[in-house]
Design an enzyme around this catalytic site. Structure first.
Site, PDB file in Angstrom:
ATOM      1  N   HIS A  16      46.842  -2.118 -11.754  1.00  7.37           N
ATOM      2  CA  HIS A  16      46.730  -3.549 -11.521  1.00  7.37           C
ATOM      3  C   HIS A  16      45.508  -4.100 -12.240  1.00  7.37           C
ATOM      4  CE1 HIS A  16      44.393  -1.552  -8.351  1.00  7.37           C
ATOM      5  NE2 HIS A  16      43.583  -2.598  -8.389  1.00  7.37           N
ATOM      6  N   CYS A  53      37.130  -3.375  -3.591  1.00 11.29           N
ATOM      7  CA  CYS A  53      37.328  -2.618  -4.820  1.00 11.29           C
ATOM      8  C   CYS A  53      37.032  -3.540  -6.004  1.00 11.29           C
ATOM      9  CB  CYS A  53      38.745  -2.047  -4.909  1.00 11.29           C
ATOM     10  SG  CYS A  53      40.047  -3.291  -5.043  1.00 11.29           S
TER      11      CYS A  53
END
Length: 703
Positions: free
Chosen positions: A65, A221
């Protein structure tokens, strides 16, 4: 707005063998549907994200991603591989691959959808349904969470569960037969207990259940799309299984909502599962903390929960936040007045300035001691330095100290702005402080520049910003706009009047003599001794240090008076514990020994233990002695070029013997007053060493 995923974005027979090939295959579907404008640019962004940390997860899942300027809208493509593809997961290849693409300015609604998907990936039923799907449309519908498809899946699961339940029931009946036979073979006495036994076995009233162990967690993250929310889901599920309450704050791309402060305060432990800096980390000071990467939060949540519980049981905690650090306003209550917040902002700037004062000032003082007062006319040591000459070393010290001193005003301004607006305030604050030096606005100019910079940044932060600009706001937009505004105001609006005021103040100090100087010395002495290192003390000290930037006879007298008065309180308490020790507790007498050194070193805070225990007697006594010392220092015409050092810089003091006499007289005045006041209390309540006025900890309770 298009759907997040459609049947065209699903490949149930993904034939790629590597993660790069898998990403390309799925990205081509995105490009074909018009959701990716530059295939190669997008794949480069995917690869860059993958290089930060592998995106494979336990359970056969790969989630490459990224956020990319080549994505037109939040999009998800799904591929299912029969042979599996290595995405770096500890348990082996992934057969379910989700390529998540978010635009650089992705809106919160779509990012919320992506976070929901990330949480679903932790659900075995969800991934099982994807593995058994036979049609792309069915898989897309499951991922979107469409209601009809979900109902169909639920019905299928229910049918399977009924069949499995029937099997389990049959097994249960078979298992019950031995138990029944054993019961029939048991003696009647065992089956029918006596009334007495029944009464004895009666259960006690149920005790109140203990409150469950409570954990607060932060997950984050680098991209803030997938791992952030998967770790949150994993921790919450593990907490439920362990009977632990887990509350997670996800610091993801959609922003974050802070945990309730009361919830944090009541928490028994903290888990940080993150790969980027935890925002507002100081909220969790003083708690047992487990600090790991975000993937640990996904892969081994039960271990993390067990670890934080063990730390709590052992009493292992992080360093407590005894005093709030800059930005000072973070510790302020919602009801704090503007005056309270202003004081904290100014204290932030002064607190960060003091180390520069100490380093630069003492270097300059040492240079004067070695090379004399003409050392300020020495050439640059970069052009002329003789290793064997003391004057060259003195010049080196003077010039290093001068450089350090040159930071005083910019640091003051920068950290006042920091106290107001956090890190975005640093750049305009430093710029404003440097401009204050350029236009000779001095200490007052730096103070005003810091307040202006902080106010400008706070105003900019309240403006609603388009999502596409949010990423560059703290790095580019806020520093640029705020620096321009602060520079304009300092150069063209505020600077000249402040510079004129600074010049007037300097001229006034230069002309101080007689009664005016004595009154100023007394006022500064009172300020130095009122709060013993607190705001008023710092204001008086900063006033004196500001005058050293452009020293003259008046400013040197002010510096001498301020340091002399600041030495009095600890010296007076030390002398009082020596002369009349019975008026003080054992702990105070021990503190008195240290106060000799602290007072001689100009550390006014050495008197704080005494003031905290008996403020109504100690503080007025200290103020009286400080005022006498400040007034006498001015009357004697004492001067000081060093901003710190106490008796260790006496050689740099003008009229040193009279200076020491002023300190001695002030110390005696404070000592006499504190002994008198404590003696009056002792006459009515007894000695603190012999009465309840002294508690077990050795702290005297003020009458």
């Amino acid at each position: 707005m298009s759907e997040l995923i459609t049947a065209e974005l699903v490949d149930l027979d993904l034939s790629a063998e590597t993660k790069d090939a898998a990403a390309r295959s799925l990205a081509e579907r995105m490009a074909a549907s018009g959701r990716v404008t530059d295939l190669e640019g997008f794949l480069a962004d995917v690869a860059a994200r993958e290089a930060q940390m592998p995106t494979g997860l336990d359970g056969g899942i790969g989630i490459p991603h990224c956020r990319s300027t080549h994505v037109t809208e939040p999009t998800l493509a799904f591929g299912r591989s029969a042979s599996g593809i290595d995405f770096g997961a500890p348990d082996g290849p992934a057969d379910l691959i989700f390529l998540i693409a978010a635009p650089a300015g992705g809106d919160a609604d779509h990012l919320s959808i992506l976070s929901t998907l990330a949480r679903h990936l932790m659900d075995g039923e969800f991934t099982g349904a994807l593995r058994s799907a036979t049609e792309p449309g069915r898989a897309a519908s499951l991922i979107r969470g469409d209601a009809p498809e979900a109902a169909e899946a639920g019905a299928a699961d229910a049918t399977g569960a009924d069949e499995a339940g029937a099997d389990e029931a049959g097994a249960g009946e078979a298992a019950e037969e031995p138990t029944t036979a054993a019961a029939e073979a048991a003696p009647p006495a065992a089956a029918e207990p006596t009334a007495a036994a029944t009464e004895a076995a009666a259960p006690e009233p149920a005790a109140q259940p203990a409150a469950p162990f409570r954990i607060v967690a932060i997950t984050s993250c680098p991209t803030g799309i997938a791992h952030t929310y998967m770790a949150a889901e994993s921790l919450e599920k593990a907490g439920t299984a362990a009977g632990v309450e887990v509350f997670v704050e996800t610091q993801g791309s959609a922003g974050f909502k802070r945990l309730d402060p009361q919830l944090v305060a009541d928490a028994d432990g903290v888990i940080f599962a993150h790969d980027v800096e935890v925002r507002d980390k100081e909220r969790f000071a003083g708690k047992p903390i487990v600090d790991v990467g975000v993937k640990a939060g996904i892969n081994r949540p039960a271990e993390l929960i067990a670890e934080v519980r063990q730390k709590a049981a052992r009493g292992e905690v992080s360093a407590p936040a005894a005093r709030p650090t800059a930005p000072m306003d973070k510790g302020a209550g919602a009801t704090d007045s503007y005056a309270t917040r202003l004081r904290k902002w100014l204290m932030t700037g002064v607190s960060y300035m003091v180390p520069f004062v100490a380093a630069g000032g003492l270097l300059i003082a040492l240079a004067f001691a070695i090379g004399g007062y003409t050392i300020n006319k020495a050439p640059s040591v970069a052009d002329h330095f003789v290793w064997t000459e003391a004057t060259s070393w003195a010049a080196l010290l003077f010039q290093i100290g001068g450089v350090a001193f040159g930071f005083l005003v910019p640091v003051l301004a920068g950290f006042i702005a920091y106290g107001m607006a956090d890190r975005p305030g640093l750049v305009p604050g430093f710029v404003g402080g440097a401009i204050a030096l350029t236009i000779n606005a001095g200490f007052l100019g730096g103070l005003i520049a810091g307040l202006i910079a902080g106010a400008v940044v706070m105003a900019i932060q309240r403006v609603t910003i388009p999502p596409v600009l949010r990423g560059i706001m703290p790095v580019v937009v806020i520093p640029l706009i705020s620096s321009v505004i602060v520079g304009f105001l300092m150069f063209l609006v505020v600077g000249k009047p402040v510079a004129a005021l600074q010049k007037g103040l300097t001229d006034w100090l230069s002309g101080l003599s007689g009664a005016n100087a004595i009154i100023l010395g007394a006022i500064l002495g009172l300020m130095m001794c009122f709060d013993l290192g607190g705001p008023l003390n710092k204001v008086a000290y900063a006033f004196a240090v500001g005058g050293l930037a452009n020293p003259n006879e008046g400013s040197l007298k002010v510096m001498a008076a301020v340091m002399a008065a600041g030495m009095v309180p600890p010296l007076a308490m030390a002398l009082a514990t020596t002369v009349r020790g019975r008026l003080f507790t054992k702990a105070e007498r021990e503190n008195g020994k240290a106060a000799w050194v602290l007072g001689a070193s100009f550390i006014t805070e050495g008197a704080i233990p005494f003031a905290a225990a008996d403020p109504l007697r100690v503080i007025p006594s200290a103020m009286a002695g400080g005022a006498v010392t400040g007034a006498l220092s001015m009357a004697f015409g004492c001067t000081l070029r060093a901003p710190h050092g106490g008796i260790f810089v006496v050689p740099l003091i003008g009229q040193p013997l009279l200076y020491l006499l002023a300190i001695a007289i002030g110390t005696c005045v404070s000592t006499a007053l504190v002994i008198l006041l404590k003696g009056l209390r002792g006459a009515s309540a007894g000695s603190p060493a012999d009465t309840p006025a002294s508690d077990a900890s050795g702290v005297t309770v003020a009458a």
